[in-house]
Design an enzyme around this catalytic site. Structure first.
Site, short mmCIF file in Angstrom:
data_model
loop_
_atom_site.label_atom_id
_atom_site.label_comp_id
_atom_site.label_asym_id
_atom_site.label_seq_id
_atom_site.Cartn_x
_atom_site.Cartn_y
_atom_site.Cartn_z
CG ASP A 231 0.35 -4.02 2.80
OD1 ASP A 231 0.92 -3.53 1.81
OD2 ASP A 231 -0.46 -3.38 3.50
CB SER B 283 2.73 1.78 6.43
OG SER B 283 1.46 1.47 6.90
CG HIS C 119 -0.61 0.32 2.50
ND1 HIS C 119 -0.31 -0.62 3.45
CD2 HIS C 119 -0.42 1.52 3.10
CE1 HIS C 119 0.04 -0.03 4.58
NE2 HIS C 119 -0.02 1.27 4.40
N1 ARG Z 1 -4.85 0.48 7.84
C1 ARG Z 1 -3.56 0.58 7.19
C2 ARG Z 1 -3.03 2.01 7.25
O1 ARG Z 1 -3.55 2.81 7.98
C3 ARG Z 1 -3.61 0.07 5.80
C4 ARG Z 1 -4.30 0.94 4.81
C5 ARG Z 1 -4.23 0.45 3.40
N2 ARG Z 1 -5.18 -0.64 3.15
C6 ARG Z 1 -6.51 -0.48 2.88
N3 ARG Z 1 -7.25 -1.54 2.75
N4 ARG Z 1 -7.06 0.70 2.74
O2 ARG Z 1 -2.42 2.62 6.43
N1 GLU Z 2 -1.29 1.32 7.73
C1 GLU Z 2 -0.67 2.34 8.50
C2 GLU Z 2 0.30 3.23 7.72
O1 GLU Z 2 0.20 3.51 6.61
C3 GLU Z 2 0.02 1.72 9.65
C4 GLU Z 2 -1.00 1.27 10.55
C5 GLU Z 2 -1.10 2.13 11.77
O2 GLU Z 2 -1.66 3.23 11.73
O3 GLU Z 2 -0.55 1.65 12.76
O4 GLU Z 2 1.17 3.84 8.20
#
Ligand code: ARG
Ligand code: GLU
Length: 713
Positions: free
Chosen positions: A219, A648, A84
């Site tokens: 990921d 991330s 991502h």
């Molecule tokens: N929750 C993770 C973050 O905050 C992953 C986000 C990307 N994935 C998604 N399904 N939107 O960045």
């Molecule tokens: N998916 C999140 C990011 O892009 C990390 C997840 C979190 O917030 O801990 O940084």
């Protein structure tokens, strides 16, 4: 009392409840709790993690493109980050014929790696505390003079550093301005795409599984840093060569055990761990629910059409994911704050501080009254900002509003105009006016109903009804340049945005009499006049007191080891591989396997499809050296590391400093860790290095990449 508390915690959460780390912790790498880390199992020294004068682990950890984290895993500058995080680059190289998002991409050799102009990686060459220099002479000054002197001092400190052309020095406050740190940053600019699995691996589970454990997402994506022939940063050139890092991370294939020591090294974005109880209560009861409510309405309407119509689904996929990401996070955050009794805990903490140091009372009282006064403005700000963000007709109108302002104040040079055009074109590209009119109509009604009358423009009562709003918005949009339906000199923003902007006078005149612009202006101006200024003035006063409150907490609570809130600078967090018990009678294991992917498998589904080849590998159990003692390949695992957005792509390392995982998410029962870390529920989620190597080797047949790495068996 204190002793009893610690003992009790140790019984309830053995191993997790360490002294420094009991409140979580994102530590500045030059100030690590080495003893505690070693007590928890670390075998290397703090110097091996960060050493400005010798190669150390920090030389392998970079900020990727200003937001995510990435790490170097080979002597030839091979970079690992999340799928991502590389999504935008993968998307840019994708065409209908070469659809790398759907099918994945694997360079056959270095010649096949794809350049990404504009993408950067930042190394942190050194970190120095510069508090004394930055705060020199500010002690007895009033706020304004102190701010000015600080700005001057910062410039002075900067001019004292001799910088190479590829270096920059950034000075950032921590502890709400009680301390300052300088970061020496080196930026590399030739970053090439090396590999990415298909989205059905890299984004498996998509929005449904986002923030959720148990998880089965691969990921990850891979890039490579290129440098000039002297190994120095350079703009893209085909003559550049793979960067030779000072240090790279060995990749571990060892099995994980619950309670293994781990640390995560990266660039966490933002946390607020030291707010007073009242601020937390406001987030939990007022602003988070408001933001959730707005997004809920938008998501529901988008989702209906996305499910019914394939073209809309593709058009809105990325937008939907980004709206849904924080919507879901906030829901988890509110639940987590309630469940961890964050407000109760903060209140009793405040009482205990006051008992030790009565001078804290006026600070807390002051904060209480300021937050109370700010509350209605904060709530309206939450509704307003989310409405303008999610009702895209208003997002567009907001850009045109700023354009008009710039034009009228004579500030419209060519560059500014270009900027507006690029931003707007980006929105129009994936904008469905008819669909958004529905969203806008609903959000307008929500705003009209939820907002105190004193914050509403005159006559706004008439927008309380969704159904009526739909025809009202339709009427206003019909001939509007903003929605792309009206034209300037025969051109619309869809057909020829350059032509629309070419005749500035015509555009300005048109916007000034545009009825949609009139509605938006009254909406925006009444917000600005009744809320924005009031909110900001109070926030300035809160900031002054929060700085004092922070200093007082640190002076008074001698038993606590403080860490500064995240601010997108390099940090280390540590903990243990661990499952959790998020609800009564529910236990989460710490690790998932490929068999779990197959349990979720829905052939053809846009979230839970599994690529044929992976199904085959599963059926034949062709797992090679990547299976663990269960006979299956581990996919994801959780640990108690305190992470947030920006982490991330961060490397997760073991006691010896070997790479064991790639951070990409948190479980949502613990997402209140941005405000109140709770070791019972807060877990970070990582991709297991075994799964990453398995995909590279067995799925992608890209052994040449594995051959570059140093594998620890
Ligand atoms: N929750 C993770 C973050 O905050 C992953 C986000 C990307 N994935 C998604 N399904 N939107 O960045
Ligand atoms: N998916 C999140 C990011 O892009 C990390 C997840 C979190 O917030 O801990 O940084």
């Amino acid at each position: 009392m204190k002793r009893k508390h610690i003992l009790l915690s140790a019984v309830l959460f053995p191993a997790v409840m360490a002294f420094a780390q009991q409140y979580g912790g994102m530590w500045i790498p030059t100030e690590l709790n080495e003893k505690e880390m070693k007590d928890l199992g670390m075998k290397i020294s703090a110097k091996q993690i960060f050493d400005p004068s010798k190669p150390s682990i920090k030389d392998a950890v970079v900020q990727f493109n200003g937001g995510c984290t990435a790490e170097i895993i080979s002597p030839q500058g091979l970079l690992l980050t999340n799928h991502h995080c590389g999504y935008g680059q993968i998307q840019k190289h994708s065409t209908v014929k070469n659809d790398y998002l759907t099918d994945g991409f694997w360079a056959k050799d270095m010649n096949g790696e794809l350049p990404n102009p504009g993408v950067t990686v930042d190394f942190i060459a050194d970190i120095k505390e510069v508090t004394a220099e930055v705060l020199a002479g500010t002690k007895n000054l009033d706020e304004k003079s102190s701010e000015n002197l600080i700005a001057k001092n910062i410039e002075n400190v900067k001019s004292g550093f001799k910088l190479e052309p590829w270096q920059k020095l950034v000075i950032k406050p921590v502890y709400y301005g009680n301390k300052y740190y300088a970061y020496l940053i080196e930026t590399y600019k030739d970053i090439r795409l090396v590999g990415a699995p298909p989205s059905s691996i890299g984004k498996f589970g998509s929005d449904t599984d986002n923030w959720v454990w148990p998880r089965h997402t691969g990921d990850f994506s891979m890039f490579r840093i290129y440098a000039d022939k002297d190994n120095k940063p350079a703009e893209y050139s085909k003559d550049n060569v793979p960067y030779k890092p000072k240090y790279f991370l060995p990749v571990s294939l060892k099995d994980k055990q619950e309670d293994d020591f781990t640390f995560v090294f990266g660039f966490p974005g933002r946390t607020t761990e030291y707010l007073p109880a009242i601020a937390v209560e406001q987030v939990m009861k007022e602003t988070d629910p408001a933001m959730i409510a707005v997004r809920e309405v938008a998501l529901k309407t988008l989702n209906e059409k996305m499910r019914a119509d394939n073209e809309t689904r593709i058009k809105y996929a990325s937008k939907y994911a980004s709206v849904a990401n924080y919507w879901k996070k906030w829901i988890g955050e509110v639940e987590g704050l309630e469940k961890s009794d964050a407000v109760g805990k903060k209140k009793s903490y405040e009482q205990s501080l006051i008992a030790k140091n009565p001078q804290i009372k006026p600070t807390i009282d002051g904060l209480n009254s300021l937050y109370k006064e700010q509350s209605p403005y904060a709530l309206n700000k939450a509704y307003y900002t989310e409405t303008v963000r999610n009702a895209e007709t208003f997002t567009l109108a907001n850009y045109f509003y700023n354009y008009l302002q710039a034009a009228e104040s004579g500030k419209l040079d060519e560059k500014t105009t270009e900027n507006f055009k690029t931003r707007l074109a980006g929105i129009y590209q994936n904008y469905d006016g008819e669909l958004d009119a529905k969203v806008t109509a609903q959000l307008l009604a929500l705003y009209a109903n939820k907002t105190q009358p004193k914050f509403l423009p005159e006559g706004f009562d008439r927008y309380k009804n969704e159904a009526q709003n739909i025809s009202a918005i339709e009427e206003l949009s019909k001939n509007s340049v903003i929605t792309g339906r009206g034209n300037i000199n025969g051109a619309t923003t869809y057909s020829d945005i350059n032509k629309v902007f070419a005749d500035q006078n015509a555009l300005v005149a048109n916007l000034k009499k545009d009825p949609l612009m009139k509605l938006f202006s009254s909406f925006r101006e009444s917000y600005m006049n009744t809320t924005d200024k009031q909110f900001t003035d109070l926030q300035d006063q809160i900031d002054v007191l929060q700085k004092k409150f922070m200093a007082q907490q640190m002076e008074t609570d001698k038993n606590r080891t403080f860490f500064p809130d995240a601010n997108s600078t390099l940090r280390v967090t540590y903990g243990k591989v661990k499952g959790s018990n998020p609800r009564d009678a529910v236990y989460y294991g710490y690790q998932t396997h490929i068999a779990g992917i197959m349990e979720k498998y829905v052939p053809g589904d846009y979230e839970f499809d599994v690529p044929k080849k992976l199904v085959q590998l599963y059926n034949t159990k062709d797992y090679g050296i990547y299976k663990d003692k269960t006979g299956d390949v581990p996919v994801n695992f959780t640990a108690t590391n305190h992470t947030t957005g920006g982490n991330s792509g961060s490397p997760t390392l073991d006691a010896n400093g070997n790479l064991i995982g790639l951070n990409f998410d948190r479980q949502w029962e613990g997402t209140m860790s941005d405000i109140n870390f709770d070791p019972r529920f807060s877990r970070n989620i990582m991709v297991d290095t075994k799964y990453i190597l398995f995909i590279i080797d067995k799925y992608a047949d890209a052994k040449w990449l594995i051959n570059e790495m140093k594998i620890v068996k």
